[in-house]
Design a protein around this motif. Sequence first.
Motif, short mmCIF file in Angstrom:
data_model
loop_
_atom_site.label_atom_id
_atom_site.label_comp_id
_atom_site.label_asym_id
_atom_site.label_seq_id
_atom_site.Cartn_x
_atom_site.Cartn_y
_atom_site.Cartn_z
N GLU A 1 49.85 -23.49 3.41
CA GLU A 1 49.78 -24.49 2.56
C GLU A 1 51.01 -24.74 1.64
OE1 GLU A 1 46.20 -23.84 0.26
OE2 GLU A 1 47.06 -22.51 -0.84
N VAL A 2 51.12 -25.96 1.17
CA VAL A 2 52.03 -26.28 0.37
C VAL A 2 51.88 -26.99 -0.99
CG1 VAL A 2 54.03 -26.41 2.24
CG2 VAL A 2 52.82 -28.61 1.72
N GLU A 3 52.51 -26.94 -1.74
CA GLU A 3 52.25 -27.69 -3.09
C GLU A 3 52.98 -28.93 -3.41
OE1 GLU A 3 50.97 -26.53 -7.63
OE2 GLU A 3 52.47 -25.19 -6.69
N VAL A 4 52.23 -29.99 -3.50
CA VAL A 4 52.81 -31.26 -3.82
C VAL A 4 52.27 -31.86 -5.02
CG1 VAL A 4 53.19 -31.67 -1.61
CG2 VAL A 4 51.30 -32.56 -2.51
N GLU A 5 53.12 -32.72 -5.61
CA GLU A 5 52.61 -33.67 -6.75
C GLU A 5 52.59 -35.08 -6.57
OE1 GLU A 5 53.81 -33.88 -11.53
OE2 GLU A 5 55.41 -33.40 -10.23
N CYS A 6 51.68 -35.66 -6.59
CA CYS A 6 51.62 -37.01 -6.21
C CYS A 6 50.40 -37.76 -7.12
CB CYS A 6 51.45 -37.31 -4.93
SG CYS A 6 49.99 -36.66 -4.24
N LEU A 7 50.36 -39.04 -7.01
CA LEU A 7 49.06 -39.87 -7.45
C LEU A 7 47.78 -39.46 -6.33
CD1 LEU A 7 50.62 -43.20 -7.94
CD2 LEU A 7 50.04 -41.31 -9.71
N PRO A 8 46.67 -39.60 -7.09
CA PRO A 8 45.47 -38.91 -6.55
C PRO A 8 45.30 -39.68 -5.02
CG PRO A 8 44.77 -39.18 -8.76
CD PRO A 8 46.29 -39.59 -8.72
N SER A 9 45.63 -41.24 -5.33
CA SER A 9 45.38 -41.88 -3.90
C SER A 9 46.20 -41.70 -2.92
CB SER A 9 45.52 -43.50 -4.43
OG SER A 9 46.67 -43.79 -4.77
N ASP A 10 47.34 -40.83 -3.19
CA ASP A 10 48.36 -40.42 -2.18
C ASP A 10 48.37 -39.22 -1.51
OD1 ASP A 10 49.66 -42.89 -2.44
OD2 ASP A 10 51.07 -42.45 -4.02
N ILE A 11 47.27 -38.30 -2.08
CA ILE A 11 47.04 -36.93 -1.53
C ILE A 11 46.70 -37.08 -0.16
CG2 ILE A 11 45.77 -34.74 -2.05
CD1 ILE A 11 45.27 -35.82 -4.82
N PRO A 12 47.72 -36.29 0.69
CA PRO A 12 47.23 -36.24 2.14
C PRO A 12 46.07 -35.21 2.10
CG PRO A 12 49.46 -35.12 1.66
CD PRO A 12 48.82 -35.84 0.30
#
Length: 169
Positions: free
Chosen positions: A55-66
């Motif tokens: 797994e990888v950690e990302v930062e984004c808006l809740p609507s853009d979470i893959p």
Amino acid sequence: LKDWLVDPTTGKLLHVDLMRVAMDVRMKVKVPVHTFGEPAGVKVQGGVFEVVTREVEVECLPSDIPTDFRMDVSELMLGKQLRVGDLPIDSAKIKLLTEPERVIAHVVALKVEEEKPVEAAVAEGAAPAEPEVIKKGKKEVEGEEGAEPAEAKAEKTEKPEKAEKKEKK
């Protein structure tokens, strides 16, 4: 739903923690990475496929979470690897927090333990045999000077613990 508490004896739900999600605030989340396909390095070169990071950690808006990242590993050869930087990420929407150099999966050669040459094996076998050769040396004959009585020999062969017990009695 963030967390919950269940009674261990009855299994009844006791407490629930909810989290409010603001749709305009960026979140840090961990997204799973899934691989598919059979690497060419395994089929052709006899390597072993290993998944290192799941797994990888990302930062984004809740609507853009893959939901996940899918990577095709069918072109992966022996000694090659897929890195986090190779993930198909839209950099305008998603910011990658995991190091881009981190390995996701790779194909490595199988480590085979080489057989030792016969001479080395014989040399190793001879080392423990030396004390036996010393024991098999010249036998003492009764009546010679310096010959120990049979009782003294028996005490020497006993373990030190038994000898101490005899002395205490």
